[in-house]
Each structure stands twice: as C-alpha cells, then as structure tokens.
Scaffold this active site. Structure first.
Site, PDB file in Angstrom:
ATOM      1  CB  CYS A  49     -12.580 -63.566  -1.687  1.00 20.95           C
ATOM      2  SG  CYS A  49     -13.729 -62.398  -2.453  1.00 20.95           S
ATOM      3  NE  ARG A  61     -13.302 -60.992  -7.765  1.00 19.53           N
ATOM      4  CZ  ARG A  61     -13.949 -60.831  -6.613  1.00 19.53           C
ATOM      5  NH1 ARG A  61     -15.229 -60.574  -6.605  1.00 19.53           N
ATOM      6  NH2 ARG A  61     -13.310 -60.922  -5.463  1.00 19.53           N
TER       7      ARG A  61
END
Length: 281
Positions: free
Chosen positions: A117, A122
């Site tokens: 996802c 990140r």
C-alpha cells in the site's frame, strides 16, 4: 469488489470475535528468522498480507504450518544464501522488516524495494540510518537494498520521526547485536510493544517498549516460544463505533478493551454504555 452497498436503519446486535492485528503479526513473522526452535503463534488473522509474508519466508527455507488461527514456524532450515522472493516482496510493504533480522542472523541481506500500500511518503532512510549505526554497510543498487556486516554492534539510535517500521527494524537488529543499544524517539504503538513481548518471550533483553526510549541488551541467541498476537485495535474500534452509530448492542468476544482507552472514554461521553465482562467488551 467495486462498491459496497449498505442499507441502514438497522441496529447491530450480537457477538463478534476481534481478529489478530495484521500490523502486529507481520513484524513478529519477520522476528521468527532470529529464533532457533519452534515458534507457535496464535490469533493470526486470515489475510492475504499474512499469506504473502509466509510465502516469502518459505522462499528462504523456513518451515511453516497453518491450522486456522495458529501458525507453527521453524527457521532452523533458513537458507542463508537465499534472498527473499523478489516478486512476492514487491507486493508487500512489510517485507522491509526482513532487513534487520537477516543482517543479525546471516550478516547480509538483499531486498527489492518493498511494495504494498502507498500511504504517503514512507522512505527507507530511517531504517538504513539505524542499521548503519550498528555497523552495517548499506548500498542501493538497481532497485534493491543490499546490506552486509561483520556482526552488528550496540548503538544509540535517534529518529527524527518516530517511525513504526524503522523502530521495529532497529529492534529486530539490536536484539542479537553485540552490546547495548538505545532507540530514542522510538514509536510507541501497541504493535511495537507486542513485537517486544514476543522477542522477550524468545529470550531478548528489552526495556521501555511503549515509551519513546527503548533499551536493548544484545543476547547470543533467541529461542522458540508460544505467543498470542494482540487483537486488532482498528477492527475493534470500528465495530464499537458501528454499534454506537446504529444504537446497537454488541459483544466483542474475548476482547479486553486494551489500547482503546481514549476511544472508550469518548464513546462514554457520547452516552454509550460500555462494560467489561468475562466474555469480552
């Protein structure tokens, strides 16, 4: 499934079991690479991410058997020369959690950049910074992360942001490192605490999980254990809110309300009646 069709005006009633937390079980599965002997995990959710992670472990020679919510794992036959399956790793963000355990146990790791996802930005820089502080040499080449070390050593690690994944990777690497490590500005999420509880049951020396400073004293080996994965607080909270919104009456079977103190207080402020019984919340 392209859409969900919901017909309202009905109260939710009945009893429901809260499944194990995916965000807790995935780092624990990665941690099994550090152990000698048999690990038995209970309350493991039936989710595709869990299945994919198990397939990645099997690609490295780990023996895994599943019966319902119970998974039995033995990493004694881990192939130290085998990289995690790249096609599977690309499907799963949590595959990055293999970096710390592989370095700690095998002294090397080669992973494709993780997929899964896409929730905001990140990056892997906090993970890499922590491992380099413990003596790892990390290179980014051709869409892969390659790392090697001549043993990991205790270090003081400070995160500019309390990243859950980076805290978990640093914890996984530090438990077998030589010497003491300190993780500052660590993530405090309950899933980090559950990972620490699992590692402690395997023989790790960890203090401070659940606070912003975690202390780890490296040990020479970790061993198998039995561990029940924490219940999914997001699932539990969603079910409670759904019952509140519909004026329903539900029992979260076997759930003790842990990790949801703030939500339970707010539901009480809204006029909801909440009680803990021997059967659940």
């Amino acid at each position: 499934m392209n859409k969900l069709s919901v017909k309202g005006a009905k109260k939710l009633k009945g009893s429901v079991h809260v499944h194990g937390a995916k965000n807790a079980v995935l780092p624990i599965l990665a941690a099994t690479l550090l152990t000698e002997g048999e690990v038995v995990l209970d309350n493991v959710p039936q989710l595709s991410d869990v299945d994919v992670f198990c397939q990645i472990l099997r690609s490295m020679g780990v023996k895994i058997n599943r019966e319902g919510a119970v998974i039995t794992i033995c990493a004694d036959s881990l192939h130290f020369q085998a990289d995690p399956d790249s096609a599977l790793s690309r499907r799963l963000r949590a595959s990055n959690l293999l970096l710390g355990p592989l370095l700690a146990r095998a002294g090397k790791a080669r992973l494709v950049f993780p997929g899964g996802c896409a929730i905001g930005s990140r990056p892997m820089d906090y993970h890499i910074k922590a491992l380099e502080a413990m003596g790892a040499r990390v290179f980014l080449t051709d869409g892969c992360i390659e790392a090697a070390c001549n043993g990991l050593y205790g270090a003081e690690i400070y995160f500019d942001f309390p990243s859950v994944g980076a805290t978990e990777n640093a914890l996984l690497a530090a438990v077998l490192a030589c010497g003491d490590s300190v993780i500052k500005n660590a993530a405090r999420e309950p899933e980090v605490v559950d990972l620490a509880r699992f590692l402690q049951a395997c023989g790790a020396d960890i203090r401070g999980a659940g606070t912003d400073t975690i202390y780890i004293k490296g040990v020479k080996a970790l061993f198998g254990c039995n561990h029940k994965v924490m219940s999914d607080r997001i699932e539990a909270g969603t079910l409670l809110c759904a019952a509140a919104i519909t004026g329903g009456d539900i029992l979260l079977s076997g759930y003790d309300g842990g990790c949801l103190a703030a939500l339970l207080h707010k539901l009480g402020d809204c006029g909801c009646s909440l009680s803990q019984t021997a059967q659940g919340l």
